[in-house]
Design a protein around this motif. Structure first.
Motif, PDB file in Angstrom:
ATOM      1  N   GLU B  80       0.830  -1.202   0.000  1.00 63.80           N
ATOM      2  CA  GLU B  80       0.000   0.000   0.000  1.00 63.80           C
ATOM      3  C   GLU B  80       0.870   1.260   0.000  1.00 63.80           C
ATOM      4  N   LEU B  81       1.908   1.244   0.838  1.00 60.79           N
ATOM      5  CA  LEU B  81       2.785   2.407   0.946  1.00 60.79           C
ATOM      6  C   LEU B  81       3.571   2.638  -0.343  1.00 60.79           C
ATOM      7  N   ILE B  82       3.954   1.555  -0.992  1.00 61.69           N
ATOM      8  CA  ILE B  82       4.681   1.691  -2.254  1.00 61.69           C
ATOM      9  C   ILE B  82       3.740   2.191  -3.352  1.00 61.69           C
ATOM     10  N   ALA B  83       2.528   1.672  -3.360  1.00 57.80           N
ATOM     11  CA  ALA B  83       1.541   2.172  -4.328  1.00 57.80           C
ATOM     12  C   ALA B  83       1.361   3.681  -4.134  1.00 57.80           C
ATOM     13  N   GLY B  90       2.744   9.965 -10.316  1.00 57.91           N
ATOM     14  CA  GLY B  90       1.899   9.932 -11.512  1.00 57.91           C
ATOM     15  C   GLY B  90       1.449   8.553 -11.970  1.00 57.91           C
ATOM     16  N   PHE B  91       1.712   7.530 -11.155  1.00 57.39           N
ATOM     17  CA  PHE B  91       1.262   6.182 -11.527  1.00 57.39           C
ATOM     18  C   PHE B  91      -0.201   6.017 -11.141  1.00 57.39           C
ATOM     19  N   ASP B  92      -0.988   5.492 -12.056  1.00 57.93           N
ATOM     20  CA  ASP B  92      -2.392   5.225 -11.776  1.00 57.93           C
ATOM     21  C   ASP B  92      -2.512   3.780 -11.296  1.00 57.93           C
ATOM     22  N   ILE B  93      -2.200   3.547 -10.010  1.00 60.13           N
ATOM     23  CA  ILE B  93      -2.132   2.172  -9.500  1.00 60.13           C
ATOM     24  C   ILE B  93      -2.749   2.049  -8.115  1.00 60.13           C
ATOM     25  N   SER B  94      -2.977   0.794  -7.696  1.00 54.63           N
ATOM     26  CA  SER B  94      -3.357   0.493  -6.317  1.00 54.63           C
ATOM     27  C   SER B  94      -2.584  -0.749  -5.891  1.00 54.63           C
ATOM     28  N   ILE B  95      -2.883  -1.246  -4.713  1.00 49.59           N
ATOM     29  CA  ILE B  95      -2.142  -2.377  -4.147  1.00 49.59           C
ATOM     30  C   ILE B  95      -2.103  -3.586  -5.092  1.00 49.59           C
ATOM     31  N   GLU B  96      -3.136  -3.784  -5.893  1.00 48.75           N
ATOM     32  CA  GLU B  96      -3.179  -4.930  -6.831  1.00 48.75           C
ATOM     33  C   GLU B  96      -2.093  -4.857  -7.897  1.00 48.75           C
ATOM     34  N   GLU B 225       9.149  11.949 -16.162  1.00 43.00           N
ATOM     35  CA  GLU B 225       8.069  11.023 -15.870  1.00 43.00           C
ATOM     36  C   GLU B 225       8.473   9.615 -16.313  1.00 43.00           C
ATOM     37  N   SER B 226       8.060   8.639 -15.535  1.00 39.09           N
ATOM     38  CA  SER B 226       8.476   7.267 -15.830  1.00 39.09           C
ATOM     39  C   SER B 226       7.740   6.741 -17.055  1.00 39.09           C
ATOM     40  N   LEU B 227       8.339   5.741 -17.682  1.00 42.55           N
ATOM     41  CA  LEU B 227       7.726   5.104 -18.848  1.00 42.55           C
ATOM     42  C   LEU B 227       6.368   4.527 -18.478  1.00 42.55           C
ATOM     43  N   TYR B 228       6.278   3.917 -17.265  1.00 41.61           N
ATOM     44  CA  TYR B 228       5.022   3.312 -16.831  1.00 41.61           C
ATOM     45  C   TYR B 228       3.906   4.353 -16.835  1.00 41.61           C
ATOM     46  N   ALA B 229       4.187   5.506 -16.206  1.00 44.70           N
ATOM     47  CA  ALA B 229       3.162   6.549 -16.101  1.00 44.70           C
ATOM     48  C   ALA B 229       2.869   7.170 -17.463  1.00 44.70           C
ATOM     49  N   LEU B 230       3.905   7.391 -18.273  1.00 43.96           N
ATOM     50  CA  LEU B 230       3.716   7.986 -19.597  1.00 43.96           C
ATOM     51  C   LEU B 230       2.893   7.090 -20.506  1.00 43.96           C
ATOM     52  N   GLY B 232       0.869   4.356 -19.550  1.00 42.78           N
ATOM     53  CA  GLY B 232      -0.458   4.385 -18.932  1.00 42.78           C
ATOM     54  C   GLY B 232      -1.410   3.267 -19.291  1.00 42.78           C
ATOM     55  N   LYS B 233      -1.003   2.320 -20.144  1.00 41.07           N
ATOM     56  CA  LYS B 233      -1.940   1.270 -20.540  1.00 41.07           C
ATOM     57  C   LYS B 233      -1.426  -0.138 -20.263  1.00 41.07           C
ATOM     58  N   GLY B 234      -0.473  -0.234 -19.356  1.00 40.30           N
ATOM     59  CA  GLY B 234      -0.049  -1.559 -18.896  1.00 40.30           C
ATOM     60  C   GLY B 234       0.937  -2.273 -19.793  1.00 40.30           C
ATOM     61  N   GLN B 235       1.505  -1.566 -20.763  1.00 38.19           N
ATOM     62  CA  GLN B 235       2.486  -2.240 -21.617  1.00 38.19           C
ATOM     63  C   GLN B 235       3.888  -2.184 -21.005  1.00 38.19           C
ATOM     64  N   VAL B 236       4.000  -1.422 -19.903  1.00 35.77           N
ATOM     65  CA  VAL B 236       5.288  -1.298 -19.215  1.00 35.77           C
ATOM     66  C   VAL B 236       5.215  -2.046 -17.880  1.00 35.77           C
ATOM     67  N   ILE B 237       6.264  -2.797 -17.562  1.00 41.17           N
ATOM     68  CA  ILE B 237       6.411  -3.374 -16.231  1.00 41.17           C
ATOM     69  C   ILE B 237       7.532  -2.596 -15.552  1.00 41.17           C
ATOM     70  N   ASN B 238       7.239  -2.046 -14.374  1.00 37.72           N
ATOM     71  CA  ASN B 238       8.211  -1.196 -13.680  1.00 37.72           C
ATOM     72  C   ASN B 238       8.850  -1.951 -12.518  1.00 37.72           C
ATOM     73  N   PHE B 239      10.161  -1.848 -12.389  1.00 38.15           N
ATOM     74  CA  PHE B 239      10.903  -2.492 -11.295  1.00 38.15           C
ATOM     75  C   PHE B 239      11.486  -1.425 -10.376  1.00 38.15           C
ATOM     76  N   GLY B 240      11.241  -1.587  -9.073  1.00 40.98           N
ATOM     77  CA  GLY B 240      11.833  -0.687  -8.090  1.00 40.98           C
ATOM     78  C   GLY B 240      12.499  -1.469  -6.980  1.00 40.98           C
ATOM     79  N   THR B 241      13.263  -0.795  -6.145  1.00 39.20           N
ATOM     80  CA  THR B 241      13.982  -1.467  -5.060  1.00 39.20           C
ATOM     81  C   THR B 241      14.367  -0.479  -3.967  1.00 39.20           C
ATOM     82  N   PHE B 242      14.511  -0.983  -2.747  1.00 46.44           N
ATOM     83  CA  PHE B 242      15.028  -0.174  -1.648  1.00 46.44           C
ATOM     84  C   PHE B 242      16.555  -0.167  -1.595  1.00 46.44           C
TER      85      PHE B 242
END
Lengths: 402, 402
Positions: B80-83, B90-96, B225-230, B232-242
């Motif tokens: 939830e916190l990462i979402a 600018g990411f249109d996302i939720s916990i799912e 702006e990230s590729l994922y947000a730009l 916007g239709k789910g063709q990008v998978i975004n990877f993040g890390t701490f």
């Protein structure tokens, strides 16, 4: 989204199913359900105060290293302590024989990655740990089941299957064995059977995978020497984990093998997760160094023995004739066999309604058999609920019996 | 031991090599060596006291869950916190849309497991993160390199390669892009290029993998702006890390994608390590909840900016003519280009003798090019040693120049 996701998935991904257990477990989240499903250790064994003390020390004394990247092989101190632990169990090993994994499941995944090409055979027990079967299948392994008797994997069936595969020039990559308090069957393999299996593996020149997450949790009966120690020449790869004898939440396991095999695991792990968390590894090492590991393990064994005894008494008291169950000398599970005509999947749905849960046995059979079996976990349910749960389960079974 | 281990290894294992970086890093363990190799965050950024406070709270308030098995998707609070964090970008996302991984390297491994059949094409930058290349190759991917310019991956070369592969009916499974402060090149892709690449990926119906471990570490210039947000239709998978913005020692990363893709990752992760340590996940969640994450990140950015500036001044002061380097607006790395005739592998051996280390650039080129390049990390070396290290390196380069 791409226009057809299914089209671009790998063959492996197309074949991946969510674990039957995991999906069934979702049904058991109702707090009123007494769940003998899952394979969870008892949270009352978690050494909270010791861990508060140790994490503070690790952070303050060694935070710079604990919070940094670590080596792929694992924390040297922890590897040394694990080598020590196993030397005391008759293993002729040193730190070079030990690699830390992100718990045993990662070990199984790396094992498959290293050895399995799509279509390769792997021999597994009937029944066998579902997580192992899943890890092997994800790499395209074809599982060949070996029949069980009261000593575990049958050596005659093993030999017969190997002879067949040899003729077909299709020898398996390895034989997957859980010799101690087997998951799900609760059976421990006696030394005689262990030696027979080692002889057969040598004859056919096939590796043995010894997965032993519960070995230390023995309530009664005699310690059985491990396949690794009995074999002594590196044909066995041994898998261990803290998940059942300390805490699962750290995700720490290990592989014990000859250095040339460890080397393959290290290379594979590097591309898989670089390293297991040095933070939890350093906490675990200190936990062992301070002697907390042994003290707490003794308490855990005592608690699980009590829980097992309560359950055995309840089984004897409530189960109808025609139902049999294994009498485990240790570990976390026992296995129920119902009359042939019964189907535990049908029972499961009814059991959930009666607020009791278990795992359907056929999930552990690579050949789809075992529909009249179920796995019962006795480590997790609080002592005072165990008898009520067994009573409910027995009632469901009775109502379905002819 | 089996008589011939090599015979029973998988095709994948036969092709696995230890990372060139990792082997070279072993040479840099001499404490007198000033190492610009590795990709380590500065240990002085690790929030020790905050973590003492938080781990105590997590253990005492939530120990039973923190030390138990957790869900494969990850701790709900952390997801939830990462979402939330990404919604603010600018990411249109939720916990799912979020799954926790055992750091980004696991994400890359699962990605390969889900999408790659042996022989499948994957498009990667020239140069590109070595750990990504290794993860893809372990599943038999054939890497196709796309040329770089000062904006990162060239869209004209990307389009040309895709057109070629389409004609051959061999479109790649995905395009692997590190758009922000690229590892190893230190380049950030401007919005115009991002949009071009998204258009091309859409035209050819190919997934984009956006790996962005340093995005938050920006010293100067404008947020992109990230590729994922730009997209916007789910063709990008975004990877993040701490690993670079908090601590690497927890091994926590995440994947952001459409739920139907997350579902594939969850299935694959289940057979790979069941779950990421709930203990470190709960600590990380609390760290974010308490606002420590943002405060500490600000300090980290400030520190890395100072370290980068020191290094930039030293480079300007000492490097001979003919040597060029990228000027990163953030992240951990810069990339050096030497005159064409020079070979950084030869330089490396001499540099070690002069007590300074870097990573040879060609390790990041899937086509074996880039022999006249090197990667320099500026986050790890203490401020007072940085200039001395650059001076040593410049002397080695000068001594090898014609």
């Amino acid at each position: 989204m791409v226009s057809n996701l299914q089209n671009v998935l790998s063959v492996a991904a197309k074949g991946m199913k969510k674990s039957a257990i995991r999906e069934l477990l979702k049904l058991t989240k109702d707090p009123e359900i007494i769940s003998f499903a899952g394979g969870l250790p008892a949270p009352e064994t978690f050494p909270i105060e010791e861990l508060v003390e140790i994490t503070n020390e690790v952070l303050r004394e060694d935070g710079g290293k604990a919070l940094q990247y670590g080596s792929t092989e694992g924390d040297d101190k922890l590897r040394e302590l694990i080598a020590e632990l196993y030397k005391n169990m008759g293993f002729d090993i040193s730190i070079e024989n030990v690699m830390i994994t992100t718990a045993s499941q990662q070990g199984l995944d790396l094992l498959a990655k290293i050895f399995i090409n799509r279509g390769d055979k792997v021999l597994v027990g009937l029944p066998s740990y579902l997580g192992g079967l899943q890890a092997f299948k994800a790499y395209g392994a074809e599982l060949v089941g070996i029949e069980f008797d009261e000593s575990g994997m049958r050596s005659d069936d093993l030999e017969a299957k190997l002879a067949e595969l040899k003729i077909a020039d299709d020898l398996p990559k390895f034989i997957y064995i859980i010799p101690d308090f087997q998951n799900p069957a609760g059976i421990t393999m006696p030394e005689k059977r262990r030696k027979e299996i080692i002889e057969i593996a040598r004859k056919y020149d096939v590796l043995i995978i010894e997965d032993s997450p519960y070995k230390e949790i023995r309530f009664e009966g005699e310690h059985q020497e491990s396949l690794y120690a009995l074999e002594g020449k590196g044909q066995v790869i041994n898998f261990g984990t803290f998940s059942k004898i300390f805490v699962p939440g750290f995700r720490i396991g290990w592989i014990i093998a000859y250095p040339e095999i460890i080397d393959k695991f290290v290379k594979a792990k590097q591309a898989t997760d670089l390293c297991t968390s040095p933070f939890v590894q350093k906490i675990a090492a200190k936990y062992m160094e301070k002697g907390y590991f042994e003290t707490n393990l003794k308490k855990t064994i005592q608690l699980y023995k009590e829980k097992k005894d309560i359950m055995m008494r309840a089984f004897a008291k409530y189960m109808p004739e025609g139902v049999t169950w294994t009498k485990p000398e240790g570990g976390l599970f026992l296995f129920i066999t119902l009359p042939d005509y019964m189907d535990s999947e049908i029972l499961f749905q009814k059991a959930i309604k009666k607020k009791v849960a278990f795992v359907v046995g056929h999930a552990f059979y690579c050949n789809g058999k075992g529909r009249n079996t179920m796995r019962i976990n006795f480590s997790y349910v609080p002592k005072d609920l165990s008898e009520i749960g067994v009573k409910r389960l027995a009632e469901v079974i009775k109502s379905e019996m002819r």
